[in-house]
Design an enzyme around this catalytic site. Structure first.
Site, PDB file in Angstrom:
ATOM      1  N   THR A   1       0.861  -1.178   0.000  1.00  0.00           N
ATOM      2  CA  THR A   1       0.000   0.000   0.000  1.00  0.00           C
ATOM      3  C   THR A   1       0.895   1.224   0.000  1.00  0.00           C
ATOM      4  O   THR A   1       1.964   1.222   0.599  1.00  0.00           O
ATOM      5  CB  THR A   1      -0.870   0.049   1.264  1.00  0.00           C
ATOM      6  OG1 THR A   1      -0.015   0.227   2.394  1.00  0.00           O
ATOM      7  CG2 THR A   1      -1.650  -1.224   1.442  1.00  0.00           C
TER       8      THR A   1
ATOM      9  N   GLU B   1      -6.127  -3.670   1.494  1.00  0.00           N
ATOM     10  CA  GLU B   1      -6.206  -4.670   2.558  1.00  0.00           C
ATOM     11  C   GLU B   1      -7.363  -5.652   2.368  1.00  0.00           C
ATOM     12  O   GLU B   1      -7.469  -6.634   3.093  1.00  0.00           O
ATOM     13  CB  GLU B   1      -6.382  -3.965   3.920  1.00  0.00           C
ATOM     14  CG  GLU B   1      -5.147  -3.218   4.415  1.00  0.00           C
ATOM     15  CD  GLU B   1      -4.984  -1.823   3.810  1.00  0.00           C
ATOM     16  OE1 GLU B   1      -5.739  -1.483   2.873  1.00  0.00           O
ATOM     17  OE2 GLU B   1      -4.091  -1.087   4.261  1.00  0.00           O
TER      18      GLU B   1
ATOM     19  N   LYS C   1     -13.167  15.053  15.994  1.00  0.00           N
ATOM     20  CA  LYS C   1     -13.944  14.505  17.102  1.00  0.00           C
ATOM     21  C   LYS C   1     -14.127  15.602  18.133  1.00  0.00           C
ATOM     22  O   LYS C   1     -13.184  15.960  18.846  1.00  0.00           O
ATOM     23  CB  LYS C   1     -13.237  13.304  17.707  1.00  0.00           C
ATOM     24  CG  LYS C   1     -13.144  12.132  16.725  1.00  0.00           C
ATOM     25  CD  LYS C   1     -12.197  11.056  17.219  1.00  0.00           C
ATOM     26  CE  LYS C   1     -11.926  10.078  16.097  1.00  0.00           C
ATOM     27  NZ  LYS C   1     -10.690   9.306  16.315  1.00  0.00           N
TER      28      LYS C   1
ATOM     29  N   TRP D   1     -18.791  13.402  15.745  1.00  0.00           N
ATOM     30  CA  TRP D   1     -17.781  13.334  14.698  1.00  0.00           C
ATOM     31  C   TRP D   1     -18.198  14.265  13.574  1.00  0.00           C
ATOM     32  O   TRP D   1     -19.281  14.136  13.006  1.00  0.00           O
ATOM     33  CB  TRP D   1     -17.640  11.900  14.177  1.00  0.00           C
ATOM     34  CG  TRP D   1     -16.925  10.994  15.152  1.00  0.00           C
ATOM     35  CD1 TRP D   1     -16.651  11.263  16.462  1.00  0.00           C
ATOM     36  CD2 TRP D   1     -16.417   9.688  14.894  1.00  0.00           C
ATOM     37  NE1 TRP D   1     -15.989  10.204  17.037  1.00  0.00           N
ATOM     38  CE2 TRP D   1     -15.843   9.223  16.099  1.00  0.00           C
ATOM     39  CE3 TRP D   1     -16.384   8.859  13.776  1.00  0.00           C
ATOM     40  CZ2 TRP D   1     -15.241   7.978  16.210  1.00  0.00           C
ATOM     41  CZ3 TRP D   1     -15.789   7.613  13.884  1.00  0.00           C
ATOM     42  CH2 TRP D   1     -15.209   7.171  15.090  1.00  0.00           C
TER      43      TRP D   1
END
Lengths: 550, 550
Positions: free
Chosen positions: A187, A334, A444, A449
């Site tokens: 990645t 992933e 946050k 959020w």
């Protein structure tokens, strides 16, 4: 648990879930079906399967063994497809090298994966030559001249086509443990070295089977199926080209490999071969649309799945205007990668402002055998109300079991028995996931959020604002607070009130939480950007931290 | 082989291929989707999953344990679907009892499978009462009253709905070895006792994944997909209703269970709920067509997959005339069952005399992960020319590993590492399989295989022939020779020449080998038939053997 087991017949044939078995029955159905590479190569599946055998034979001849890493550096080609099969089928591990990484990172990934054999396209000879001193473990390099007539470099053991032709198509592929590693790649993280992921034969076969079901797609949403002509527009080094070459081959579809992506060639190949299914990132779709508009090329009926980043309503509408069938899908390095795809389920879809169904732009609904949860910081699932944010965590048979050689990152990836995507999303009552932000970018504040992406989009609509970015900054009382970094239009002097005007409106409409109301902002001449043009929030945060501490 | 293996993250979640995981993500996508039973029951998936837990809890309360056999005798219902999941998910083995077998054979299968718990619909109470003395191993019987208000029989531990309502939906299902047996049932062979087959969790999950891909289907051929409303028309005791209830549930489709098959109810349910996908044997399709024609019911757009026996061109044309989308599929009890399905691949299909594409009537092309071979008596593959006959042998992850408790039949089933179907077929150059005959009925003469079915169809077209059957009889010179057994039309006296007239024509047209020309025949008043109306060739052969020896 005292389960019931049976002793199979003595001559029972147990089919392991290995890449080899994706080819079962393909030659009987599609022996004369075609696999094409630009206007250069036109193979039958019968020839292709023979060439898979030849590649294994030639790799063995230059020293490849089960368990060894064989790395490929090529554009999208029939040769890459041959490697997708031959390398894992002989028990070796295929490393798909991201040739867009900076040179030192390419060297790092080849070292880290212990690649001992390389298959390299001539376009990457300069890179390989520069890196060779750093790669003492490399035993052999097979050169792909790709119709070029230059001499094969001295450091190569030979040329792909010549070696293939001289090798036996009858490589004795065997069955083996389906839990053996089949592929690995890296990645391109924004911090530190790239992280290696890997996938087993079992994982790739299950991904291929499950994703070949039209689990989210409907008439309105595109997906691959029997009768399609397939052309990848996601590089084959990028997460198995999203797994579709394996699906296309298993289903015996006609396949067209476009080599290096050149928009005019892509449009020409699409028309000549009646390509009906592709997949790509939004940037490539834009490139193709631009070329088609320049050339007057026909795109009607072309099903294209969009991933990598969000399919905007505007891009969707632009594709629809050409008669394309577009829909988003979701996954990452992933995850093999597909875990969800957009579609229209249940009642007719909402049609958004751009005149296209909004549902097609979402990350979509989960694939079979995939469990998606949206969780808060304590791993509690959030309500499926389409509004409450949380991190996307996953379970599925085809998620990478680790980051190779990185125990800390591995532990964080699988914390609590779920794979953490670090994507912030909502889920609606019919399971449609909408990606909202990256975990590292979300603000946050006061237990809520706030999406940095949503807030900066809102701020950017304000009068006198050319561009805007939002980052989280530490706050003693609220934990974090959003900071807007704005580029004003010439001659404008933004104030906190002017910046908050569109935010207040969005709050009044219930589009964003009231905790999003800004209490601080900064004015800059321009926003820092990454090499691919995204706003570089890491640099913004670093810059702000420096400013705050100075 | 020194393959590469990796150590997954400590908290990595390994998903076994167990039935339980077919439900992964279903509630997020389809929690409010409906599962219906006639006009009696209307459940959400959320309720359904709760009822799966309740069923497991109630079964455990009456003594069910992992490894134990739980047998179901019911019509097609939501309860059967609950058992499809709950019984294997708790580690027990689901026996789907063929309630059409003669009573002694039902007793045999319950004894042989060691069924300790029965779930029985009231329609089968008389059978169960009669058999109870023969079934000392049975610990508990759960009675399904199905809206009937009679008292629950004294031999039952309780009533399904009442017990379900009193049980906990939160059964603690666990992960376990995917190679555990999930289901068992018995084939209704024509000789001797029924033979038991069984399937593991892994086999059922792989069948579900692979068959949910539209591998043979195209626009012209039906298959199940997202957006469909599903109704089985193959009994759920018959090879997992061909696996489609698992597929429909995994995809979160609306499902309609019709109970006992009553053509008028089927047509009504189809219209009310807009059923778009079903599957059945030709006899049920005819029944439905007759009812629809009587009632004037609308069948347009209904996709129906036909299996069990051949989809004739006439039946296909009749369905097409109603706007139905029909196509054949192929499988059997031993194969879970789907291994192939018809479709239109490549160039536009041939349109046969009946005005429908012939390809739709074939057994079709192989499913993913299925290898079909057509072999001669020495297991050598025959040419894929659409003409050369051989036995269909198979490899796939979902073939029964044995006949339970029958080593001889098991060894024959898997002779040479391939599963023997005992079906005689041809394969064409694009992998389309056409079933021609059963191995036991084919006439092996002078090194050629003559289809008894094809030859008797040809003979039956002859003048003065009402009906015809062909069996093989031993022959010193040729090995076997075909014998035609004919029923003449009243007042006709067939001769060898008159019987051979259509055979000679077929030979001249290259439709059948010249070895098919008859050199013997018999005249009878009527042909013996089996209980389901097929010509009883076993009796014909036995009768001829007696005649020959007397």
């Amino acid at each position: 648990m005292p389960l019931r087991f049976v002793e199979p017949a003595a001559e029972y044939y147990r089919v392991p879930l290995t890449i080899r078995h994706l080819l079962d029955g393909v030659l009987t159905k599609a022996g004369d079906q075609r696999i094409l590479y630009r206007d250069q190569v036109d193979l039958s599946y019968r020839e292709f399967v023979g060439r898979v055998g030849r590649l294994a034979s030639l790799l063995e001849a230059v020293g490849a063994k089960p368990g060894m890493t064989v790395a490929v550096m090529d554009w999208d080609s029939h040769r890459y497809l041959e490697a997708y099969f031959a390398v894992p089928m002989m028990g070796a591990v295929l490393q798909t090298v991201n040739i867009r990484l900076p040179q030192p990172q390419i060297a790092y990934t080849l070292q880290h994966a212990e690649a001992e054999i390389l298959i390299v396209h001539r376009d990457f000879f300069p890179i390989v030559e520069a890196l060779l001193p750093l790669l003492p473990q490399v035993k052999a390099i097979v050169a792909i001249m790709d119709n070029g007539f230059d001499a094969v470099p001295a450091w190569a053991v030979g040329e792909y086509e010549a070696m293939s032709a001289a090798s036996s198509p009858d490589y004795p592929f065997e069955d083996f443990d389906e839990n053996a590693v089949a592929t690995t790649f890296y990645t391109s993280g924004t911090t530190g070295n790239p992280k290696g992921v890997c996938f087993t034969h079992r994982q790739l076969v299950l991904h291929t089977l499950a994703i070949s079901a039209p689990f989210g797609a409907s008439d309105a949403a595109p997906w691959i199926g029997v009768g399609d002509v397939y052309m990848p527009l996601t590089p084959m080094f990028h997460v198995h080209a999203w797994g579709f070459p394996y699906i296309a081959t298993m289903l015996g579809l006609k396949q067209v490999y476009p080599g290096r992506y050149e928009p005019q060639t892509i449009c020409a190949l699409r028309e000549i071969h009646r390509v009906s299914y592709s997949h790509c990132v939004p940037t490539v779709l834009e490139m193709v649309l631009n070329a088609a508009e320049d050339q007057g090329a026909d795109l009607a009926g072309w099903k294209v799945t969009i991933g990598g980043s969000a399919l905007t309503r505007n891009l969707l509408a632009r594709g629809h205007a050409h008669g394309m069938l577009l829909g988003a899908a979701y996954g990452m390095s992933e995850t093999c990668p597909v875990v969800a795809a957009a579609g229209r389920r249940g009642p007719p879809a909402d049609v958004g402002e751009a005149g296209v169904p909004d549902a097609l732009t979402l990350a979509g609904v989960s694939a079979p055998l995939v469990e998606v949860q949206i969780v808060d910081e304590d791993m509690n699932p959030v309500p499926h109300d389409g509004r409450t944010r949380g991190e996307v965590v996953l379970r599925s048979p085809w998620l990478t079991p680790l980051y190779t050689g990185d125990q800390t990152a591995t532990a964080a990836l699988w914390r609590g028995g779920w794979m953490h995507t670090q994507d912030i999303a909502t889920m609606d009552p019919v399971g449609q996931v909408q990606i909202r932000d990256r975990l590292k970018d979300v603000v946050k504040t006061g237990g809520e959020w706030v999406d940095s992406l949503q807030l900066e989009e809102i701020v950017a609509t304000g009068e006198g604002i050319a561009e805007a970015a939002v980052i989280a900054v530490p706050d003693a009382k609220w934990g974090e607070r959003p900071l807007a970094v704005v580029v004003p239009t010439p001659g404008t002097i933004p104030t906190l009130d002017s910046i908050n005007a569109p935010v207040d409106y969005a709050i009044s409409q219930g589009l964003i939480t009231r905790y999003a109301r800004l209490d601080r902002f900064e004015v800059v001449d321009q926003l820092p950007r990454t090499s691919v043009g995204k706003i570089d929030k890491k640099r913004l945060r670093a810059r702000h931290a420096e400013g705050a501490s100075s």
